[in-house]
Design a protein around this motif. Structure first.
Motif, mmCIF file in Angstrom:
data_model
loop_
_atom_site.group_PDB
_atom_site.id
_atom_site.type_symbol
_atom_site.label_atom_id
_atom_site.label_comp_id
_atom_site.label_asym_id
_atom_site.label_seq_id
_atom_site.Cartn_x
_atom_site.Cartn_y
_atom_site.Cartn_z
ATOM 1 N N ASP A 23 -78.550 1.969 -18.842
ATOM 2 C CA ASP A 23 -77.935 2.371 -17.559
ATOM 3 C C ASP A 23 -78.895 2.119 -16.398
ATOM 4 O O ASP A 23 -79.171 2.987 -15.585
ATOM 5 C CB ASP A 23 -77.546 3.850 -17.611
ATOM 6 N N LEU A 24 -79.380 0.888 -16.317
ATOM 7 C CA LEU A 24 -80.418 0.534 -15.351
ATOM 8 C C LEU A 24 -79.838 0.280 -13.959
ATOM 9 O O LEU A 24 -78.892 -0.496 -13.799
ATOM 10 C CB LEU A 24 -81.159 -0.716 -15.835
ATOM 11 N N HIS A 25 -80.448 0.926 -12.964
ATOM 12 C CA HIS A 25 -80.092 0.724 -11.558
ATOM 13 C C HIS A 25 -81.363 0.328 -10.797
ATOM 14 O O HIS A 25 -82.395 1.001 -10.919
ATOM 15 C CB HIS A 25 -79.523 1.994 -10.932
ATOM 16 N N ILE A 26 -81.278 -0.735 -10.006
ATOM 17 C CA ILE A 26 -82.385 -1.162 -9.156
ATOM 18 C C ILE A 26 -81.896 -1.191 -7.709
ATOM 19 O O ILE A 26 -80.881 -1.829 -7.405
ATOM 20 C CB ILE A 26 -82.911 -2.558 -9.545
ATOM 21 N N TYR A 28 -83.149 -1.894 -3.690
ATOM 22 C CA TYR A 28 -84.137 -2.319 -2.697
ATOM 23 C C TYR A 28 -83.910 -1.522 -1.414
ATOM 24 O O TYR A 28 -82.757 -1.283 -1.022
ATOM 25 C CB TYR A 28 -83.969 -3.803 -2.360
ATOM 26 N N ARG A 29 -85.003 -1.152 -0.762
ATOM 27 C CA ARG A 29 -84.901 -0.508 0.546
ATOM 28 C C ARG A 29 -85.596 -1.365 1.586
ATOM 29 O O ARG A 29 -86.780 -1.662 1.453
ATOM 30 C CB ARG A 29 -85.504 0.900 0.503
ATOM 31 N N VAL A 30 -84.855 -1.768 2.588
ATOM 32 C CA VAL A 30 -85.372 -2.615 3.657
ATOM 33 C C VAL A 30 -85.523 -1.748 4.898
ATOM 34 O O VAL A 30 -84.544 -1.208 5.417
ATOM 35 C CB VAL A 30 -84.438 -3.805 3.939
ATOM 36 N N TYR A 31 -86.760 -1.610 5.366
ATOM 37 C CA TYR A 31 -87.045 -0.720 6.489
ATOM 38 C C TYR A 31 -87.077 -1.488 7.804
ATOM 39 O O TYR A 31 -87.358 -2.682 7.841
ATOM 40 C CB TYR A 31 -88.385 -0.018 6.275
ATOM 41 N N GLY A 32 -86.797 -0.765 8.881
ATOM 42 C CA GLY A 32 -86.878 -1.361 10.210
ATOM 43 C C GLY A 32 -85.771 -2.330 10.499
ATOM 44 O O GLY A 32 -85.973 -3.365 11.113
ATOM 45 N N THR A 33 -84.535 -2.014 10.029
ATOM 46 C CA THR A 33 -83.425 -2.939 10.226
ATOM 47 C C THR A 33 -82.663 -2.690 11.525
ATOM 48 O O THR A 33 -81.683 -3.358 11.801
ATOM 49 C CB THR A 33 -82.430 -2.830 9.053
ATOM 50 N N GLY A 34 -83.099 -1.711 12.330
ATOM 51 C CA GLY A 34 -82.442 -1.464 13.609
ATOM 52 C C GLY A 34 -82.678 -2.608 14.578
ATOM 53 O O GLY A 34 -83.649 -3.343 14.489
ATOM 54 N N ALA A 35 -81.777 -2.779 15.528
ATOM 55 C CA ALA A 35 -81.897 -3.887 16.476
ATOM 56 C C ALA A 35 -83.191 -3.793 17.259
ATOM 57 O O ALA A 35 -83.523 -2.757 17.821
ATOM 58 C CB ALA A 35 -80.704 -3.853 17.443
ATOM 59 N N GLY A 36 -83.954 -4.859 17.261
ATOM 60 C CA GLY A 36 -85.175 -4.926 18.025
ATOM 61 C C GLY A 36 -86.336 -4.170 17.422
ATOM 62 O O GLY A 36 -87.357 -4.003 18.065
ATOM 63 N N LYS A 37 -86.169 -3.655 16.200
ATOM 64 C CA LYS A 37 -87.208 -2.820 15.609
ATOM 65 C C LYS A 37 -87.831 -3.446 14.365
ATOM 66 O O LYS A 37 -88.507 -2.779 13.610
ATOM 67 C CB LYS A 37 -86.628 -1.451 15.242
ATOM 68 N N GLY A 38 -87.578 -4.730 14.166
ATOM 69 C CA GLY A 38 -88.042 -5.327 12.925
ATOM 70 C C GLY A 38 -89.292 -6.168 13.059
ATOM 71 O O GLY A 38 -89.712 -6.800 12.100
ATOM 72 N N SER A 39 -89.917 -6.190 14.245
ATOM 73 C CA SER A 39 -91.089 -7.039 14.421
ATOM 74 C C SER A 39 -92.319 -6.401 13.798
ATOM 75 O O SER A 39 -92.380 -5.195 13.564
ATOM 76 C CB SER A 39 -91.343 -7.276 15.914
ATOM 77 N N ALA A 40 -93.320 -7.226 13.525
ATOM 78 C CA ALA A 40 -94.565 -6.726 12.937
ATOM 79 C C ALA A 40 -95.252 -5.753 13.892
ATOM 80 O O ALA A 40 -95.819 -4.743 13.470
ATOM 81 C CB ALA A 40 -95.487 -7.903 12.622
ATOM 82 N N THR A 41 -95.200 -6.045 15.211
ATOM 83 C CA THR A 41 -95.830 -5.151 16.199
ATOM 84 C C THR A 41 -95.163 -3.786 16.207
ATOM 85 O O THR A 41 -95.829 -2.740 16.248
ATOM 86 C CB THR A 41 -95.744 -5.772 17.609
ATOM 87 N N SER A 54 -86.129 4.234 11.980
ATOM 88 C CA SER A 54 -84.795 4.821 12.102
ATOM 89 C C SER A 54 -83.754 4.022 11.335
ATOM 90 O O SER A 54 -82.647 4.500 11.115
ATOM 91 C CB SER A 54 -84.393 4.887 13.584
ATOM 92 N N GLY A 55 -84.097 2.806 10.950
ATOM 93 C CA GLY A 55 -83.139 1.973 10.241
ATOM 94 C C GLY A 55 -83.604 1.645 8.842
ATOM 95 O O GLY A 55 -84.621 0.987 8.668
ATOM 96 N N VAL A 56 -82.883 2.126 7.832
ATOM 97 C CA VAL A 56 -83.198 1.825 6.441
ATOM 98 C C VAL A 56 -81.934 1.312 5.770
ATOM 99 O O VAL A 56 -80.908 2.000 5.759
ATOM 100 C CB VAL A 56 -83.724 3.059 5.677
ATOM 101 N N ARG A 57 -82.025 0.118 5.245
ATOM 102 C CA ARG A 57 -80.871 -0.463 4.551
ATOM 103 C C ARG A 57 -81.139 -0.475 3.052
ATOM 104 O O ARG A 57 -82.207 -0.900 2.611
ATOM 105 C CB ARG A 57 -80.611 -1.884 5.040
ATOM 106 N N GLU A 58 -80.193 0.001 2.266
ATOM 107 C CA GLU A 58 -80.326 -0.002 0.813
ATOM 108 C C GLU A 58 -79.479 -1.109 0.209
ATOM 109 O O GLU A 58 -78.316 -1.286 0.580
ATOM 110 C CB GLU A 58 -79.899 1.353 0.231
ATOM 111 N N VAL A 59 -80.083 -1.861 -0.710
ATOM 112 C CA VAL A 59 -79.377 -2.929 -1.419
ATOM 113 C C VAL A 59 -79.379 -2.572 -2.902
ATOM 114 O O VAL A 59 -80.426 -2.547 -3.542
ATOM 115 C CB VAL A 59 -80.052 -4.293 -1.200
ATOM 116 N N HIS A 60 -78.210 -2.262 -3.414
ATOM 117 C CA HIS A 60 -78.066 -1.881 -4.830
ATOM 118 C C HIS A 60 -77.943 -3.174 -5.646
ATOM 119 O O HIS A 60 -76.854 -3.683 -5.861
ATOM 120 C CB HIS A 60 -76.835 -1.001 -5.005
ATOM 121 N N ALA A 61 -79.074 -3.698 -6.122
ATOM 122 C CA ALA A 61 -79.109 -5.038 -6.717
ATOM 123 C C ALA A 61 -78.670 -5.073 -8.178
ATOM 124 O O ALA A 61 -78.115 -6.063 -8.640
ATOM 125 C CB ALA A 61 -80.524 -5.621 -6.594
#
Length: 265
Positions: A23-26, A28-41, A54-61
């Protein structure tokens, strides 16, 4: 009848599990997905200020996948792009943590992908040595198998490329060398991600023959490929994944026919 039942029980005990996914679930959590908030700076500023994104996107792979692999099996993984095949292999190899469920393995699974890291500024020769040592071979074993690794890869067929830095290799040459290094060792569980898609037909035949040898040496082989012919030639069992879910698990011809009927491929 009793003799037949006893024989069946004896046969069952010879099937040694090498990988169990329960029953394996993996996820992924991608942080900083809000508009204008994804730059390295912006990410650095959040770290300094200790302010969470403030923006965290979950990908149920991978979603609730269960199977048991046995010693001596060669198992193909098929499915469309993004179906979770490579993610599943990484989880089996211990490179990705499970969100839920468990993975149990016998020995240390070895994952080989065409993007497996070798050092581009080092020569092919030094990468063979480092790669062999990294897989747990002794220096003596690397020395004994060195020439067979080079010959198997075929990268010296048109010149002395083994003495040149890896950055001078084509992508196909690099992939062939990676496969050759990994295939030089006997593995409890060997996972190959698209390795047979590289190289000419002669190299593919050598690769398929080596996989059959690994199976005879009591290993288990997983192969991810979009080439159904390679799967048919190499594997006796297939797992079909779509959108992270296990659609079918069974004999190669049966699963591939169902897959081709469904997808038209």
């Amino acid at each position: 009848m009793a003799e037949q039942e006893g024989a069946a029980q004896t046969a069952d005990t010879t099937r040694v599990p090498t990988v169990i996914a329960d029953d394996l679930h993996i996820v992924y959590r991608v942080y900083g997905t809000g508009a204008g908030k994804g730059s390295a700076t912006a990410a650095l500023n959040r770290i300094i200020r200790r302010k969470p994104s403030s923006g965290v996107r979950e990908v149920h792979a991978v979603k609730g996948v269960s199977f048991t692999a046995y010693r001596g099996e060669s198992i193909g993984l098929i499915g469309s792009n993004g179906s979770g095949k490579s993610t599943l292999l990484k989880a089996v190899a211990g490179l990705l943590p499970a969100e839920r469920g468990k993975v149990y393995s016998h020995g240390q699974p070895s994952l080989l992908g065409v993007n497996a890291a070798l050092m581009n500024d080092l020569t092919g020769e030094k990468n063979v040595i480092l790669g062999g040592l990294a897989m747990g071979m002794s220096r003596e074993q690397v020395h004994e198998r060195y020439q067979s690794i080079v010959d198997f890869s075929g990268i010296n067929e048109k010149g002395d490329f083994i003495s040149l830095p890896m950055r001078t290799y084509s992508s196909g040459m690099g992939a062939r060398l990676r496969f050759s290094i990994a295939a030089a060792k006997d593995h409890d569980v060997l996972m190959i991600d698209e390795a047979l898609a590289t190289g000419d037909r002669a190299f593919q035949k050598r690769s398929e023959a080596r996989i059959r040898e690994l199976r005879k040496e009591a290993g288990t082989v997983f192969l991810v490929s979009h080439n159904n012919k390679s799967i048919r030639d190499t594997c006796d069992r297939v797992l079909w994944l779509e959108k992270g879910e296990l659609m079918m698990d069974g004999p190669t011809d049966e699963v591939i026919k169902a897959y081709e009927k469904e997808t038209g491929k």
